[in-house]
Design an enzyme around this catalytic site. Sequence first.
Site, PDB file in Angstrom:
ATOM      1  N   HIS A  73       0.858  -1.187   0.000  1.00  0.00           N
ATOM      2  CA  HIS A  73       0.000   0.000   0.000  1.00  0.00           C
ATOM      3  C   HIS A  73       0.897   1.242   0.000  1.00  0.00           C
ATOM      4  O   HIS A  73       1.909   1.267   0.706  1.00  0.00           O
ATOM      5  CB  HIS A  73      -0.886  -0.012   1.256  1.00  0.00           C
ATOM      6  CG  HIS A  73      -1.923   1.054   1.283  1.00  0.00           C
ATOM      7  ND1 HIS A  73      -1.640   2.360   1.612  1.00  0.00           N
ATOM      8  CD2 HIS A  73      -3.242   1.016   1.013  1.00  0.00           C
ATOM      9  CE1 HIS A  73      -2.761   3.071   1.545  1.00  0.00           C
ATOM     10  NE2 HIS A  73      -3.751   2.287   1.179  1.00  0.00           N
ATOM     11  N   CYS A  89      -3.936   2.160  -4.671  1.00  0.00           N
ATOM     12  CA  CYS A  89      -4.828   3.005  -3.877  1.00  0.00           C
ATOM     13  C   CYS A  89      -4.944   4.314  -4.656  1.00  0.00           C
ATOM     14  O   CYS A  89      -4.037   5.160  -4.616  1.00  0.00           O
ATOM     15  CB  CYS A  89      -4.294   3.231  -2.466  1.00  0.00           C
ATOM     16  SG  CYS A  89      -5.427   4.252  -1.506  1.00  0.00           S
ATOM     17  N   HIS A 122      -7.864   0.122  -4.081  1.00  0.00           N
ATOM     18  CA  HIS A 122      -8.751   0.950  -3.268  1.00  0.00           C
ATOM     19  C   HIS A 122      -9.284   2.033  -4.186  1.00  0.00           C
ATOM     20  O   HIS A 122      -8.510   2.845  -4.688  1.00  0.00           O
ATOM     21  CB  HIS A 122      -7.975   1.632  -2.141  1.00  0.00           C
ATOM     22  CG  HIS A 122      -7.489   0.717  -1.066  1.00  0.00           C
ATOM     23  ND1 HIS A 122      -6.655   1.133  -0.067  1.00  0.00           N
ATOM     24  CD2 HIS A 122      -7.756  -0.587  -0.825  1.00  0.00           C
ATOM     25  CE1 HIS A 122      -6.411   0.111   0.762  1.00  0.00           C
ATOM     26  NE2 HIS A 122      -7.067  -0.931   0.305  1.00  0.00           N
ATOM     27  N   ASP A 143     -13.072   2.560  -1.222  1.00  0.00           N
ATOM     28  CA  ASP A 143     -12.264   2.993  -0.091  1.00  0.00           C
ATOM     29  C   ASP A 143     -12.904   4.252   0.485  1.00  0.00           C
ATOM     30  O   ASP A 143     -13.252   5.174  -0.248  1.00  0.00           O
ATOM     31  CB  ASP A 143     -10.840   3.298  -0.571  1.00  0.00           C
ATOM     32  CG  ASP A 143      -9.858   3.407   0.579  1.00  0.00           C
ATOM     33  OD1 ASP A 143     -10.182   2.923   1.675  1.00  0.00           O
ATOM     34  OD2 ASP A 143      -8.775   3.969   0.371  1.00  0.00           O
ATOM     35  N   HIS A 144     -13.068   4.257   1.748  1.00  0.00           N
ATOM     36  CA  HIS A 144     -13.650   5.394   2.476  1.00  0.00           C
ATOM     37  C   HIS A 144     -14.976   5.807   1.845  1.00  0.00           C
ATOM     38  O   HIS A 144     -15.370   5.319   0.792  1.00  0.00           O
ATOM     39  CB  HIS A 144     -12.709   6.606   2.515  1.00  0.00           C
ATOM     40  CG  HIS A 144     -11.359   6.265   3.061  1.00  0.00           C
ATOM     41  ND1 HIS A 144     -10.325   7.165   3.115  1.00  0.00           N
ATOM     42  CD2 HIS A 144     -10.874   5.122   3.594  1.00  0.00           C
ATOM     43  CE1 HIS A 144      -9.257   6.581   3.647  1.00  0.00           C
ATOM     44  NE2 HIS A 144      -9.567   5.337   3.938  1.00  0.00           N
ATOM     45  N   TYR A 199     -15.028   5.023   7.288  1.00  0.00           N
ATOM     46  CA  TYR A 199     -15.585   3.691   7.059  1.00  0.00           C
ATOM     47  C   TYR A 199     -17.050   3.586   7.486  1.00  0.00           C
ATOM     48  O   TYR A 199     -17.472   2.595   8.068  1.00  0.00           O
ATOM     49  CB  TYR A 199     -14.717   2.639   7.752  1.00  0.00           C
ATOM     50  CG  TYR A 199     -13.408   2.450   7.014  1.00  0.00           C
ATOM     51  CD1 TYR A 199     -13.317   1.576   5.946  1.00  0.00           C
ATOM     52  CD2 TYR A 199     -12.273   3.201   7.346  1.00  0.00           C
ATOM     53  CE1 TYR A 199     -12.127   1.415   5.242  1.00  0.00           C
ATOM     54  CE2 TYR A 199     -11.082   3.054   6.649  1.00  0.00           C
ATOM     55  CZ  TYR A 199     -11.023   2.146   5.601  1.00  0.00           C
ATOM     56  OH  TYR A 199      -9.848   1.995   4.885  1.00  0.00           O
TER      57      TYR A 199
HETATM   58  C1  DNO Z   1      -6.935   3.675   5.049  1.00  0.00           C
HETATM   59  C2  DNO Z   1      -6.188   2.555   4.618  1.00  0.00           C
HETATM   60  C3  DNO Z   1      -5.024   2.200   5.507  1.00  0.00           C
HETATM   61  C4  DNO Z   1      -4.377   0.998   4.934  1.00  0.00           C
HETATM   62  C5  DNO Z   1      -3.114   0.542   5.533  1.00  0.00           C
HETATM   63  C6  DNO Z   1      -2.537  -0.507   4.607  1.00  0.00           C
HETATM   64  O1  DNO Z   1      -8.058   3.723   4.839  1.00  0.00           O
HETATM   65  O2  DNO Z   1      -5.911   2.617   3.280  1.00  0.00           O
HETATM   66  O3  DNO Z   1      -5.521   1.827   6.764  1.00  0.00           O
HETATM   67  O4  DNO Z   1      -5.243  -0.048   5.138  1.00  0.00           O
HETATM   68  O5  DNO Z   1      -2.233   1.565   5.677  1.00  0.00           O
HETATM   69  O6  DNO Z   1      -1.527  -1.196   5.211  1.00  0.00           O
END
Ligand code: DNO
Length: 404
Positions: A239, A277, A304, A359-360, A376
């Site tokens: 990531h 991501c 993500h 993501d989010h 989240y």
């Molecule tokens: C946030 C995420 C981070 C991610 C970690 C991966 O939303 O993208 O918590 O999970 O940093 O290791």
Amino acid sequence: MRESWRWFGPGDPVTVDHIRQTGATDIVSALHSIPTGEVWSVDAIREHQALIEHTEPGLASLKWSVVESIPIHEDIKLARPGHQEYTNRWIASMENLARCGIRTICYNFMSVIDWTRTDLDFKLPSGAYALRFDQKKFAAFDLFVLQRNDAGAEYTKAEIAEARQIHEAMSAAEREELTRNIIAGLPGKMTESYGLDDFRGMLSRYRDVDHDTLRANLFAFLSPVLPRAESLGVKLAIHPDDPPRDLLGLPRVICTAEDLDLLFNELPSPSNGMTLCVGTYGSRPDNDLPAMARKFGSRIHFSHLRGVSLDSGEQRSFHEAGHLDSDVDMVQVIRELLNEEERRARAESAGDDIYIRPDHGHRMMDDIDKTVNPGYSSIGRLKGLAEIRGVIRTLSAREMETQS
Ligand code: DNO
């Protein structure tokens, strides 16, 4: 493309039964209660797996397919004496996961702090709330709350003056909140929470660690991990550092396409992969996301999907935008990921699906008054997933049309 959804475990206010209703098929999760550096036993993994996969008759099943993340001990990042033992334990956790059928593992190599935001309640014109990283507030924290040694040299005079003003205008409660957001806590972070003094101590251990050293320590960690991952059929998905640049004097080494080139050229194992991501890489204007999705296609095991909108003046500041409404052309990114899957299907790389997750999401509607993990909430992520699913279906249908 496999639609996945992050679940933080039994304490997550968004339950497995809620997730089932979203139509996602796969779960992204981790054993958050096991301290960094300890082995994830088969029993502990199986117990967590059962919470996800045990299904009442008549209901759709979910599968724990992706781990996000197995945290990496700071001693590995610092290559301190004895760090090999922590690497061995990391490998043991990976082996145990593979034994339980879980073979996609996200991890990161961020030191001391994991993903970082300054504001968790940034109000959007819609009335919903987003996460935000404000460079000026961050500077105010660094210079005047943390009072980090040497920080002054990293800012211009004008930046210091502005940070001072921001700091002076903040109430004690606001300063505390900013501090908490930065050092203690966002969900899923893979680093410890600290008090300010411990935090200063942790940062000072990196005083002599520059980019080359940290990168060498990452490669040294991966060297014994990758051959074992390969033999187990495990895909690792690093990531990026979020935000993708140095912070608090800490070097960060997974921020750009150049960083990824260095990683994959040094260690070409097929198990050496990445998490695309989109929001993180998109937090700097020199990352071209569709081009990165194309270039690193075969390395992408997990993605993500979210995006940010950069401030027009200070481009190091951003807020998290709607999933299709950010500075990144999300449709184009998804098109590239679908092309990659097509390529894999032609090459008959069976089982090589790309896991994606919304993501989010914005905190909106009924979630505004609920306690949710920052970023989240359920409704905002569901909105993101629905939008992304629409794009995937439309692009896939067009592809079918052109083929027939
Ligand atoms: C946030 C995420 C981070 C991610 C970690 C991966 O939303 O993208 O918590 O999970 O940093 O290791």
